[in-house]
Structures are given as structure tokens and as C-alpha cells.
Design an enzyme around this catalytic site. Structure first.
Site, PDB file in Angstrom:
ATOM      1  N   LYS A 221      18.216  33.894 -58.808  1.00  0.00           N
ATOM      2  CA  LYS A 221      17.661  32.681 -59.824  1.00  0.00           C
ATOM      3  C   LYS A 221      17.563  31.546 -59.255  1.00  0.00           C
ATOM      4  O   LYS A 221      17.953  31.137 -58.326  1.00  0.00           O
ATOM      5  CB  LYS A 221      18.508  32.814 -61.069  1.00  0.00           C
ATOM      6  CG  LYS A 221      17.975  34.310 -61.808  1.00  0.00           C
ATOM      7  CD  LYS A 221      18.906  34.141 -63.212  1.00  0.00           C
ATOM      8  CE  LYS A 221      18.201  35.494 -63.789  1.00  0.00           C
ATOM      9  NZ  LYS A 221      18.918  35.913 -64.894  1.00  0.00           N
ATOM     10  N   ARG A 260      24.729  41.789 -62.955  1.00  0.00           N
ATOM     11  CA  ARG A 260      23.304  42.483 -62.766  1.00  0.00           C
ATOM     12  C   ARG A 260      22.791  41.671 -61.637  1.00  0.00           C
ATOM     13  O   ARG A 260      22.261  40.486 -61.301  1.00  0.00           O
ATOM     14  CB  ARG A 260      22.373  42.085 -64.058  1.00  0.00           C
ATOM     15  CG  ARG A 260      20.870  42.617 -64.015  1.00  0.00           C
ATOM     16  CD  ARG A 260      20.182  42.249 -65.369  1.00  0.00           C
ATOM     17  NE  ARG A 260      18.851  42.789 -65.307  1.00  0.00           N
ATOM     18  CZ  ARG A 260      17.779  42.089 -64.724  1.00  0.00           C
ATOM     19  NH1 ARG A 260      18.202  40.834 -64.266  1.00  0.00           N
ATOM     20  NH2 ARG A 260      16.580  42.642 -64.916  1.00  0.00           N
TER      21      ARG A 260
HETATM   22  C1  8Y7 Z   1      18.553  38.839 -67.004  1.00  0.00           C
HETATM   23  C2  8Y7 Z   1      18.036  40.022 -67.586  1.00  0.00           C
HETATM   24  C3  8Y7 Z   1      16.275  39.175 -66.422  1.00  0.00           C
HETATM   25  C4  8Y7 Z   1      19.866  38.510 -67.298  1.00  0.00           C
HETATM   26  C5  8Y7 Z   1      20.277  40.485 -68.487  1.00  0.00           C
HETATM   27  C6  8Y7 Z   1      15.485  38.104 -63.482  1.00  0.00           C
HETATM   28  C7  8Y7 Z   1      16.015  41.137 -67.573  1.00  0.00           C
HETATM   29  C8  8Y7 Z   1      15.011  37.809 -64.735  1.00  0.00           C
HETATM   30  N1  8Y7 Z   1      17.602  38.485 -66.228  1.00  0.00           N
HETATM   31  N2  8Y7 Z   1      18.864  40.720 -68.419  1.00  0.00           N
HETATM   32  N3  8Y7 Z   1      16.760  40.256 -67.204  1.00  0.00           N
HETATM   33  N4  8Y7 Z   1      20.729  39.275 -67.984  1.00  0.00           N
HETATM   34  N5  8Y7 Z   1      20.790  40.998 -69.449  1.00  0.00           N
HETATM   35  O1  8Y7 Z   1      15.422  37.106 -62.381  1.00  0.00           O
HETATM   36  O2  8Y7 Z   1      20.329  37.603 -66.844  1.00  0.00           O
HETATM   37  O3  8Y7 Z   1      16.223  39.071 -63.043  1.00  0.00           O
HETATM   38  S1  8Y7 Z   1      14.836  39.014 -65.686  1.00  0.00           S
END
Ligand code: 8Y7
Length: 298
Positions: A221, A260
Site C-alpha cells: 500500500k 492479507r
Molecule cells: C483490503 C481489502 C483491498 C484490505 C480487506 C489492495 C479488497 C486494495 N485492501 N480487503 N481489499 N482489507 N479486508 O491494495 O486492507 O489490496 S484492495
């Protein structure tokens, strides 16, 4: 603590790694749908070889400024992959905020709904509560992907993020969703400044006080780019590996149950080092942890 999902009760005694599988045109597309599907499946298999415990499949880019994806398009991206991925023998999460997509993937046997809008779309709570056991991740987002970084939050974000997550969980619980099915997520980068994102890490304990496991996504990020910039130049997303791994270890050390990530292998290795240290810090606990792990997920 366990996370109750459709087919798996996931032991959260040690941190779990959720591998990101994006099925958006900018990730796998090389023209034909079938080629896309097999590329996505290859990616899933690679993440599993690398040690992912959970796969998170998403068909809508939620990058800041990303345009919305129509329902039919999202279904066309996600459904064929989920149909195959549920055969892998690991929990399959689907990143969507659309109730119709939730219903479609739950009908295919998906284990977890990862909703960046925390079941905020009309009908979403109903779809999830009608299901007997799917897991659900409720994430905090300020505004929406088109505008969140133009007008981020103001001031101390920890109390409002906590209050939002608390209310979202209460709404799900009063609709009939068992507490053990719910995990919370502060939504790193979703309408927050660099400083605000890091305050959510430094003060993660305040979010844990809600009593739900935390899932946290720092991987690649822009806040990591911001703090690793040299001569005013932030490294590109693909060059934020070390920063991402550092953030994953820090968030796990502060109690996050699931991270994640894009870079599964490196994150798993780093967390193994963290775990080895922790076993020595608390000599009694590791026997218990190892025993519990045998009983459930690998
Ligand atoms: C997150 C996410 C994304 C996160 C959860 C990226 C779909 C942006 N970020 N879902 N999704 N938490 N639960 O850079 O931080 O992955 S998308």
C-alpha cells in the site's frame, strides 16, 4: 480463537496468511477468458505452494480512483474461478460488496465474504445472515474508492474506525450472524492519510478491544511507499516487498489474526521467524498451539 467459515473452522492461535488473487483486466487478462481462468488458477496454486492458508479472490479493483465494475462483469470474472478454487481444500474468500455476487459465490461453496463496505449495500446483511455459517470480514472504508483519497478522514481515526466496526458487527449479529463468523478490518489506505494508517497500527489494541479477530492488509500500500521514499520518490507497488513484510510482522505482533498479502512466501517466512521467537518468549504455549493446529487447519 477460531474463525467459523462455511467449511472450515480456522484456528487463529497463530497468524494466518490470506493470499490475494485479483481477477481484474489489469492483472491476468491476455484476451481470452479461458486463458485468464487458467492464469488465475496457476496463481492460486502458486500462492498455496508458497504457504497461503486462505485465498481471497476479487473481481473489482478497489484501488483509489478505480471505476465501479458492473455486476455482470464481476460475476463473469469471479464465478468461474471460485467454482474451481473451492476444490483446492483451503478456505476461499471472495472480495465483493455486491449482494448478488455474495449469493452466487456462497452457492458455489465459498467460505468467506470479504466486504470492503462492511455489508453496507442494501441486501448484503440478508444474504450473509441467510447462510448458516460463512465467514465475514467487515472492513472500514471512508467514502468510496473514487473519492476516498481526495478527501480523507480528519483527526484521530482510531475511535471512529472502532465505532464503525463495532456498529457493523452489531448489525450483522442482530441479523442472526454468529459472532464467531465475524472478523474486523481497519481498512488500511481506505480514505486515511499515511499518519492515520500508522496510528491504526500503533494503536491496534484499541480495535482488538471489540473482541473480534482482526484481519489487516498493508501489502504494497501507498503508505509503505510514502515512508520508504528516497529523495522524494516512493518505490512502486511491486518494490514494496520488504516494507510489506515488515508491516505484516508488526501487525501480527500487535495481535492481528490474519494478514492479507500479495507476497505469500516471504510473509510466511517472516511470520515463522516471529513465531519461533514467540515460542521462546512463552515456553508453555507452543505445545498447546502445535496440538490445536493438528486438529484443524494444516
Ligand atoms: C483490503 C481489502 C483491498 C484490505 C480487506 C489492495 C479488497 C486494495 N485492501 N480487503 N481489499 N482489507 N479486508 O491494495 O486492507 O489490496 S484492495
Amino acid at each position: 480463537m477460531f474463525w467459523q467459515t462455511t467449511r472450515y473452522s480456522i484456528d487463529l492461535t497463530r497468524p494466518r496468511v490470506m493470499g490475494i488473487v485479483n481477477v481484474t483486466p489489469d492483472s491476468f487478462s491476455d484476451g481470452g477468458r479461458l486463458a485468464d481462468l487458467s492464469a488465475a488458477l496457476n496463481h492460486c496454486e502458486r500462492l498455496l505452494r508458497d504457504g497461503a492458508h486462505i485465498l481471497d479472490i476479487g473481481g473489482e479493483s478497489t484501488r483509489p480512483g478505480a471505476p465501479p465494475v458492473p455486476l455482470e462483469e464481476e460475476l463473469a470474472r469471479v464465478v468461474p474461478l471460485v467454482r474451481e478454487a473451492v476444490k483446492f481444500g483451503v478456505p476461499i474468500s471472495v472480495d465483493t460488496f455486491k449482494p448478488a455476487v455474495m449469493q452466487a459465490v456462497l452457492d458455489l461453496g465459498a467460505d468467506i465474504i470479504n466486504d470492503i463496505r462492511a455489508l453496507g449495500q442494501p441486501g448484503a446483511v440478508e444474504v450473509v445472515s441467510r447462510h448458516p455459517s460463512c465467514g465475514i470480514c467487515l472492513m472500514h472504508m471512508h467514502r468510496d474508492p473514487l473519492t476516498m483519497q481526495v478527501l480523507p478522514m480528519q483527526g484521530d481515526v482510531v475511535p471512529p474506525v472502532r465505532a464503525f466496526l463495532s456498529q457493523a458487527a452489531a448489525r450483522a449479529v442482530s441479523a442472526g450472524v454468529a459472532r464467531g463468523r465475524i472478523v474486523l478490518d481497519p481498512g488500511i489506505g481506505f480514505g486515511k492519510t499515511v499518519e492515520q494508517n500508522f496510528s491504526l497500527l500503533a494503536r491496534q489494541a484499541e480495535l482488538l478491544a471489540e473482541g473480534f479477530p482482526l484481519l489487516v492488509g498493508w501489502s504494497r500500500k501507498s503508505s509503505l511507499g510514502a515512508v520508504t521514499a528516497t529523495q522524494g520518490l516512493a518505490p512502486e507497488a511491486a518494490s514494496r516487498l520488504a516494507a510489506s513484510v515488515a508491516a505484516a510482522v508488526l501487525t501480527a505482533d500487535r495481535g492481528a489474526a490474519i494478514v492479507r498479502v500479495h507476497d505469500v512466501l516471504e510473509t510466511v517466512q517472516a511470520l515463522a521467524v516471529w513465531g519461533a521467537m514467540r515460542e521462546q518468549a512463552t515456553p508453555d504455549s507452543h505445545v498447546l498451539i502445535a496440538k490445536k493446529d493438528q486438529e484443524t487447519l494444516g
